[in-house]
Design a protein around this motif. Structure first.
Motif, PDB file in Angstrom:
ATOM      1  N   SER A  36       1.298  -1.796   0.428  1.00  0.00           N
ATOM      2  CA  SER A  36       0.054   0.031   0.246  1.00  0.00           C
ATOM      3  C   SER A  36       0.930   1.280  -0.019  1.00  0.00           C
ATOM      4  CB  SER A  36      -0.882  -0.308   1.202  1.00  0.00           C
ATOM      5  OG  SER A  36      -1.549  -1.388   1.121  1.00  0.00           O
ATOM      6  N   ARG A  37       1.679   1.180   0.711  1.00  0.00           N
ATOM      7  CA  ARG A  37       3.037   2.674   0.703  1.00  0.00           C
ATOM      8  C   ARG A  37       3.547   2.288  -1.044  1.00  0.00           C
ATOM      9  NH1 ARG A  37       6.273   0.866   6.138  1.00  0.00           N
ATOM     10  NH2 ARG A  37       4.821   0.815   8.190  1.00  0.00           N
ATOM     11  N   HIS A  38       3.695   1.363  -1.443  1.00  0.00           N
ATOM     12  CA  HIS A  38       4.499   1.112  -3.203  1.00  0.00           C
ATOM     13  C   HIS A  38       3.042   2.051  -3.911  1.00  0.00           C
ATOM     14  CE1 HIS A  38       6.525   0.043  -6.272  1.00  0.00           C
ATOM     15  NE2 HIS A  38       5.425  -0.308  -6.643  1.00  0.00           N
ATOM     16  N   ARG A  39       2.484   2.157  -3.723  1.00  0.00           N
ATOM     17  CA  ARG A  39       0.901   1.812  -3.657  1.00  0.00           C
ATOM     18  C   ARG A  39       0.704   3.627  -4.278  1.00  0.00           C
ATOM     19  NH1 ARG A  39      -5.244   0.695  -1.982  1.00  0.00           N
ATOM     20  NH2 ARG A  39      -4.197   2.106  -0.339  1.00  0.00           N
ATOM     21  N   THR A  40       0.802   4.086  -2.532  1.00  0.00           N
ATOM     22  CA  THR A  40       0.781   5.422  -2.720  1.00  0.00           C
ATOM     23  C   THR A  40       2.077   6.049  -3.594  1.00  0.00           C
ATOM     24  OG1 THR A  40       0.487   5.052  -0.166  1.00  0.00           O
ATOM     25  CG2 THR A  40       1.136   7.620  -0.923  1.00  0.00           C
ATOM     26  N   ARG A  41       3.157   5.888  -3.389  1.00  0.00           N
ATOM     27  CA  ARG A  41       3.896   6.221  -4.250  1.00  0.00           C
ATOM     28  C   ARG A  41       3.754   6.755  -5.482  1.00  0.00           C
ATOM     29  NH1 ARG A  41       8.277   4.870  -6.679  1.00  0.00           N
ATOM     30  NH2 ARG A  41       7.800   2.503  -7.243  1.00  0.00           N
ATOM     31  N   LYS A  42       3.420   5.660  -6.775  1.00  0.00           N
ATOM     32  CA  LYS A  42       2.733   5.070  -7.733  1.00  0.00           C
ATOM     33  C   LYS A  42       1.815   6.883  -7.724  1.00  0.00           C
ATOM     34  CE  LYS A  42       2.468   1.100  -7.923  1.00  0.00           C
ATOM     35  NZ  LYS A  42       1.974  -0.272  -8.674  1.00  0.00           N
ATOM     36  N   ARG A  43       0.434   6.689  -6.750  1.00  0.00           N
ATOM     37  CA  ARG A  43      -0.403   7.454  -7.153  1.00  0.00           C
ATOM     38  C   ARG A  43       0.288   9.279  -6.979  1.00  0.00           C
ATOM     39  NH1 ARG A  43      -4.541   5.151  -2.668  1.00  0.00           N
ATOM     40  NH2 ARG A  43      -5.789   4.505  -4.115  1.00  0.00           N
ATOM     41  N   VAL A  44       1.172   8.903  -6.307  1.00  0.00           N
ATOM     42  CA  VAL A  44       1.673  10.645  -6.031  1.00  0.00           C
ATOM     43  C   VAL A  44       2.558  10.869  -7.179  1.00  0.00           C
ATOM     44  CG1 VAL A  44       3.848  12.021  -4.642  1.00  0.00           C
ATOM     45  CG2 VAL A  44       2.035  10.319  -3.607  1.00  0.00           C
ATOM     46  N   LYS A  76       5.184  22.386  -5.468  1.00  0.00           N
ATOM     47  CA  LYS A  76       6.330  22.476  -4.963  1.00  0.00           C
ATOM     48  C   LYS A  76       6.058  21.503  -3.366  1.00  0.00           C
ATOM     49  CE  LYS A  76       8.108  25.747  -2.204  1.00  0.00           C
ATOM     50  NZ  LYS A  76       8.635  27.467  -2.121  1.00  0.00           N
ATOM     51  N   ASP A  77       4.639  21.328  -3.114  1.00  0.00           N
ATOM     52  CA  ASP A  77       4.071  20.845  -2.244  1.00  0.00           C
ATOM     53  C   ASP A  77       3.927  19.311  -2.324  1.00  0.00           C
ATOM     54  OD1 ASP A  77       3.814  23.196   0.043  1.00  0.00           O
ATOM     55  OD2 ASP A  77       1.669  24.350  -0.050  1.00  0.00           O
ATOM     56  N   LEU A  78       3.825  19.300  -3.518  1.00  0.00           N
ATOM     57  CA  LEU A  78       3.912  18.021  -3.801  1.00  0.00           C
ATOM     58  C   LEU A  78       5.709  16.943  -4.020  1.00  0.00           C
ATOM     59  CD1 LEU A  78       2.578  15.201  -4.179  1.00  0.00           C
ATOM     60  CD2 LEU A  78       2.605  15.950  -6.977  1.00  0.00           C
ATOM     61  N   LYS A  79       6.373  17.575  -4.410  1.00  0.00           N
ATOM     62  CA  LYS A  79       7.659  17.206  -4.622  1.00  0.00           C
ATOM     63  C   LYS A  79       8.364  16.630  -3.629  1.00  0.00           C
ATOM     64  CE  LYS A  79      12.009  18.875  -6.268  1.00  0.00           C
ATOM     65  NZ  LYS A  79      12.744  20.320  -7.089  1.00  0.00           N
ATOM     66  N   PRO A  80       8.235  17.235  -1.966  1.00  0.00           N
ATOM     67  CA  PRO A  80       8.601  16.420  -1.341  1.00  0.00           C
ATOM     68  C   PRO A  80       8.709  15.038  -0.898  1.00  0.00           C
ATOM     69  CG  PRO A  80       8.572  19.051  -0.634  1.00  0.00           C
ATOM     70  CD  PRO A  80       7.942  18.515  -1.163  1.00  0.00           C
ATOM     71  N   ALA A  81       7.069  14.900  -0.433  1.00  0.00           N
ATOM     72  CA  ALA A  81       6.314  13.528  -1.251  1.00  0.00           C
ATOM     73  C   ALA A  81       7.125  12.565  -1.731  1.00  0.00           C
ATOM     74  CB  ALA A  81       4.515  13.576  -0.717  1.00  0.00           C
ATOM     75  N   GLN A  82       6.973  13.211  -3.060  1.00  0.00           N
ATOM     76  CA  GLN A  82       7.776  11.981  -4.474  1.00  0.00           C
ATOM     77  C   GLN A  82       8.620  11.437  -3.492  1.00  0.00           C
ATOM     78  OE1 GLN A  82       6.993  13.503  -7.728  1.00  0.00           O
ATOM     79  NE2 GLN A  82       8.883  12.041  -8.621  1.00  0.00           N
ATOM     80  N   GLU A  83       9.802  12.624  -3.566  1.00  0.00           N
ATOM     81  CA  GLU A  83      11.087  12.357  -2.875  1.00  0.00           C
ATOM     82  C   GLU A  83      11.053  11.339  -1.729  1.00  0.00           C
ATOM     83  OE1 GLU A  83      12.928  15.927  -2.670  1.00  0.00           O
ATOM     84  OE2 GLU A  83      13.277  15.805  -5.186  1.00  0.00           O
ATOM     85  N   GLN A 140      13.077   7.811  -2.677  1.00  0.00           N
ATOM     86  CA  GLN A 140      14.259   7.248  -1.220  1.00  0.00           C
ATOM     87  C   GLN A 140      13.892   6.345  -0.341  1.00  0.00           C
ATOM     88  OE1 GLN A 140      14.953  10.250   1.172  1.00  0.00           O
ATOM     89  NE2 GLN A 140      15.233  11.847  -0.370  1.00  0.00           N
ATOM     90  N   TYR A 141      12.525   6.680   0.067  1.00  0.00           N
ATOM     91  CA  TYR A 141      11.988   5.238   0.569  1.00  0.00           C
ATOM     92  C   TYR A 141      11.948   3.803   0.267  1.00  0.00           C
ATOM     93  CZ  TYR A 141       8.927   1.430   3.522  1.00  0.00           C
ATOM     94  OH  TYR A 141       8.218   0.504   4.220  1.00  0.00           O
ATOM     95  N   ASN A 142      11.617   3.737  -1.391  1.00  0.00           N
ATOM     96  CA  ASN A 142      11.683   2.890  -1.834  1.00  0.00           C
ATOM     97  C   ASN A 142      13.207   1.940  -2.634  1.00  0.00           C
ATOM     98  OD1 ASN A 142       9.619   0.944  -4.238  1.00  0.00           O
ATOM     99  ND2 ASN A 142      10.669   2.236  -5.803  1.00  0.00           N
ATOM    100  N   HIS A 199       5.557  15.426   4.954  1.00  0.00           N
ATOM    101  CA  HIS A 199       5.892  15.534   4.086  1.00  0.00           C
ATOM    102  C   HIS A 199       3.665  15.316   3.046  1.00  0.00           C
ATOM    103  CE1 HIS A 199      10.572  15.071   3.042  1.00  0.00           C
ATOM    104  NE2 HIS A 199       9.990  16.490   4.589  1.00  0.00           N
ATOM    105  N   LEU A 200       3.787  14.020   3.662  1.00  0.00           N
ATOM    106  CA  LEU A 200       2.153  13.507   2.842  1.00  0.00           C
ATOM    107  C   LEU A 200       1.331  14.723   3.803  1.00  0.00           C
ATOM    108  CD1 LEU A 200       2.772   9.509   2.794  1.00  0.00           C
ATOM    109  CD2 LEU A 200       2.180  11.283   1.205  1.00  0.00           C
TER     110      LEU A 200
END
Length: 486
Positions: free
Chosen positions: A390-398, A422-429, A433-435, A475-476
């Motif tokens: 599910s965390r992997h799915r969140t990354r793909k959604r972002v 700009k607000d979305l970028k930190p969450a994506q990064e 990194q987690y992945n 970040h999320l």
């Protein structure tokens, strides 16, 4: 004024067969010698513009070429210089053509006086003109070389140029040639290859995604075709470079990004056109996975390993990452399956829009973006409690949301979109990194039985994962408070 052409490289095993085919068709033989001009600082090459004088048997033709907004088309202006011995470059002929004049002015400015010959091509061309349906297609087999001083690279390629008719016919005509002779699509021009030779480089810089300009009055069908065209302009230069066998990690990374952008567009906006083939998504997913292990090794080598060394790891080595399919990535991008997929996508982009409705584009976009936004906000509420898939799915959604926002950004106020991304970028990064840490952990776990010192890496990764996971949650949370712009 617009040249419509597709060029392919020919495997060595099929070159003789194709050559004999042209001889059997009584193809016309033309001797071509060309001089390509640019400034020492490469002002034209920087804009992907080529300026050449070509001797066709005993006739000189001066040609200016430049990119267009369509993946299959290039601006081309030819000027007949007649039967001269060795004509000087003549830029005056472009004064009467506003497009050509503007192109050269933007690229050269006051540097036109510094144009000199940078490289040459010597080619024996066999030409065969074929009438197919209602179109006329010129098929050319080119054999020769590109020369710069005492260096040279060989040419052995086939070109299909639409002289009259439709792009749809051109692509239909090419399909059986790809299957029969295992041709692979190469969007690198002779000018681009010559420019590399003149610089003593093996491969060009990786191609990045370019901004897309949509019209709010377009139908959803028209908008989707422009989006797909934009992703192909990102994908094809990188894929051609990899297919040539001379590439670096950034080409692989940008190819993956381009495929992910393409997959995102087809997944989110697939209902915008009835011509979208659901099989495209599966084919792209398979290709993406083939490129995955190479990208994982690069991410480890360029990102994680230096951090491990700095942390004092007693043993640092990239773990084995076997190819998912056992097929090298350059071979995958030369395969008939990949070429056929690209031809289908190019054909889709060129198809006339069947949907005449011109309103509602932004309304439909708002619904789609809002849905993706809400899904991520819901994940943010419980991210640390989610399981790994599910965390992997969140990354793909972002990532998917980011790409879709970039596709439609031109329809909204620039600053509003910029603030949102700009607000979305930190969450994506942080999710990325987690992945990467998850991938690295699996690889080192497979390695630890052979290399006991790998335990240090596993311990460091476990500690880093906890930190990055908390960072991703923060970040999320921050992102879920941002204002939407649609």
């Amino acid at each position: 004024m617009l040249e419509v052409e597709l060029k392919f490289q020919i495997p060595a095993s099929d070159q003789e067969k194709l050559y004999q085919l042209f001889l059997n068709k009584n193809a016309r033989l033309i001797s071509l010698y060309a001089k390509y001009y640019d400034t020492p600082e490469r002002h034209l090459a920087e804009k992907n513009i080529s300026l050449r004088q070509r001797l066709e048997d005993d006739h000189w033709i001066q040609t200016l070429k430049a990119p267009s907004d369509h993946s299959l088309q290039r601006f081309e202006l030819e000027s007949d210089l007649g039967k001269q011995k060795d004509p000087d470059l003549d830029l005056k002929i472009y004064q009467s053509d506003s497009k050509a004049k503007q192109l050269l002015q933007n690229a050269l400015g006051k540097q036109a006086k510094n144009l000199i010959v940078q490289y040459e091509t010597v080619v024996q061309r066999l030409v065969h003109v074929i009438h197919f349906n209602r179109s006329k297609i010129e098929v050319s087999l080119d054999r020769g070389e590109i020369r710069h001083n005492d260096q040279s690279v060989s040419i052995y390629e086939i070109e299909f140029e639409l002289k009259q008719g439709s792009i749809q016919d051109l692509i239909k005509f090419i399909h059986p040639w790809v299957q029969r002779y295992h041709l692979w699509l190469d969007v690198r021009s002779k000018a681009q290859r010559g420019d590399l030779l003149a610089q003593n480089l093996k491969n060009p810089a990786a191609q990045f995604a370019s901004p897309l300009q949509l019209n709010p009055q377009d139908s959803t069908d028209q908008a989707l075709k422009q989006i797909i065209n934009n992703t192909l302009q990102h994908l094809l230069p990188n894929a051609s470079t990899i297919a040539s066998g001379q590439y670096d990690s950034e080409h692989v990374h940008q190819t993956r990004v381009a495929i992910r952008r393409l997959r995102s567009a087809l997944r989110v906006f697939d209902d915008w056109s009835k011509d979208v083939n659901p099989d495209w998504q599966e084919q792209l997913t398979h290709l993406f996975r083939q490129l995955g292990s190479t990208r994982d090794r690069d991410a480890l080598s360029e990102g994680l390993l230096p951090q491990l060394e700095q942390a004092g790891a007693p043993f640092v080595e990239v773990p084995d990452t076997p190819e998912q399919s056992g097929i090298p990535i350059d071979e995958s991008l030369r395969s008939s399956d990949f070429v056929e997929l690209i031809l289908h996508l190019l054909r889709f982009v060129d198809q006339p829009s069947k949907e005449q409705k011109k309103s509602g584009l932004k309304k439909d976009i708002s619904k789609k973006l809002q849905k993706m936004h809400q899904q991520i906000c819901k994940d943010a509420d419980q991210f640390l409690q989610l399981d790994i898939p599910s965390r992997h799915r969140t990354r793909k959604r972002v990532k998917r949301l980011r790409y879709c926002v970039e596709f439609v950004a031109s329809l909204y106020p620039v600053q509003d979109v910029k603030h949102y991304l700009k607000d979305l970028k930190p969450a994506q990064e942080s999710l990325g990194q987690y992945n990467d840490l998850m991938v690295a952990e699996t690889l080192f776990q497979n390695m630890v039985k052979r290399k006991q010192k790998s335990w240090f890496a596993l311990g460091w990764i476990a500690s880093e994962k906890k930190y990055v996971l908390q960072q991703a949650q923060q970040h999320l949370d921050d992102y879920s408070k941002t204002d939407t712009f649609w």
